[in-house]
Design a protein around this motif. Structure first.
Motif, short mmCIF file in Angstrom:
data_model
loop_
_atom_site.label_atom_id
_atom_site.label_comp_id
_atom_site.label_asym_id
_atom_site.label_seq_id
_atom_site.Cartn_x
_atom_site.Cartn_y
_atom_site.Cartn_z
N PHE A 1 0.94 -1.18 -0.24
CA PHE A 1 0.01 -0.13 0.30
C PHE A 1 0.31 1.02 0.14
CE2 PHE A 1 -2.41 3.63 2.68
CZ PHE A 1 -3.43 3.49 1.96
N ASN A 2 0.65 1.71 -1.22
CA ASN A 2 1.51 3.03 -1.17
C ASN A 2 0.48 4.60 -0.95
OD1 ASN A 2 3.16 5.51 -1.63
ND2 ASN A 2 3.35 4.37 -3.59
N PRO A 3 0.36 4.91 0.75
CA PRO A 3 -0.06 5.93 0.78
C PRO A 3 -0.56 7.56 -0.15
CG PRO A 3 0.87 6.06 3.06
CD PRO A 3 1.03 5.04 1.70
N ALA A 4 1.10 7.84 -0.60
CA ALA A 4 1.11 9.30 -1.77
C ALA A 4 0.46 8.80 -2.96
CB ALA A 4 2.36 9.06 -1.90
N VAL B 1 -16.83 4.04 -3.07
CA VAL B 1 -16.27 4.69 -1.67
C VAL B 1 -15.82 3.21 -0.96
CG1 VAL B 1 -16.85 5.50 0.71
CG2 VAL B 1 -16.71 7.07 -1.32
N ALA B 2 -17.05 2.44 -1.38
CA ALA B 2 -16.85 1.02 -1.13
C ALA B 2 -15.63 0.30 -1.66
CB ALA B 2 -18.34 0.61 -0.70
N LEU B 3 -15.81 0.37 -2.59
CA LEU B 3 -15.19 -0.50 -3.78
C LEU B 3 -13.42 0.00 -3.20
CD1 LEU B 3 -14.33 -2.66 -5.75
CD2 LEU B 3 -14.58 -0.10 -7.21
N VAL B 4 -13.18 1.41 -2.83
CA VAL B 4 -11.87 1.77 -2.51
C VAL B 4 -11.39 1.26 -0.71
CG1 VAL B 4 -10.92 3.88 -2.03
CG2 VAL B 4 -12.26 3.67 -3.93
N ALA B 5 -12.79 1.51 -0.03
CA ALA B 5 -12.33 0.95 0.59
C ALA B 5 -11.96 -0.49 1.09
CB ALA B 5 -13.31 1.73 2.13
N TRP B 6 -12.79 -1.63 0.14
CA TRP B 6 -12.42 -2.98 -0.09
C TRP B 6 -10.80 -2.69 0.18
CZ3 TRP B 6 -12.29 -5.72 -4.31
CH2 TRP B 6 -12.58 -7.43 -3.75
N ARG B 7 -10.90 -2.53 -1.22
CA ARG B 7 -9.42 -2.06 -1.29
C ARG B 7 -7.96 -1.89 -0.89
NH1 ARG B 7 -8.19 -1.17 -7.80
NH2 ARG B 7 -6.18 -2.36 -6.88
N ILE B 8 -8.58 -0.86 0.19
CA ILE B 8 -7.22 -0.71 0.94
C ILE B 8 -7.31 -2.01 1.84
CG2 ILE B 8 -6.69 0.85 2.46
CD1 ILE B 8 -7.85 2.96 0.77
#
Length: 97
Positions: A24-27, A86-93
């Motif tokens: 995971f890369n926050p940048a 938003v749910a898709l992004v949260a699930w991937r994270i």
């Protein structure tokens, strides 16, 4: 320390760094979010300034009326699409952690 042990340790460190580069890369997420915001602002500027005489229901933007018409419990399709993204992004994270 022998040369062989030093080279083995160096190789293991390089492999570990290569694996950690795929994590995971926050940048990258921040850049992606900024790009999404820039697209939304560009669309808002286009609709707001270049189409001054039109309302959202006229011309090519008439399709937006279907997205903002309440479906059930005063929730419209646009809100459902945003919640799904938003749910898709949260699930991937969550999956990467």
């Amino acid at each position: 320390m022998t040369r062989r042990r030093f080279l083995d340790r160096t190789r293991r460190n390089r492999e570990e760094q290569a694996r950690s580069g795929k994590s995971f890369n926050p940048a990258t997420m921040i850049r992606l979010a900024f790009f999404g915001v820039a697209l939304v602002v560009a669309a808002a500027v286009y609709v707001g300034f270049w189409r001054q005489g039109e309302t959202i229901y006229d011309g090519p933007w008439g399709l937006m009326q279907r997205l903002i018409t309440p479906l059930f419990l005063d929730i419209n399709a646009l809100e459902l699409i945003v919640m799904a993204l938003v749910a898709l992004v949260a699930w991937r994270i969550w999956r990467r952690l």
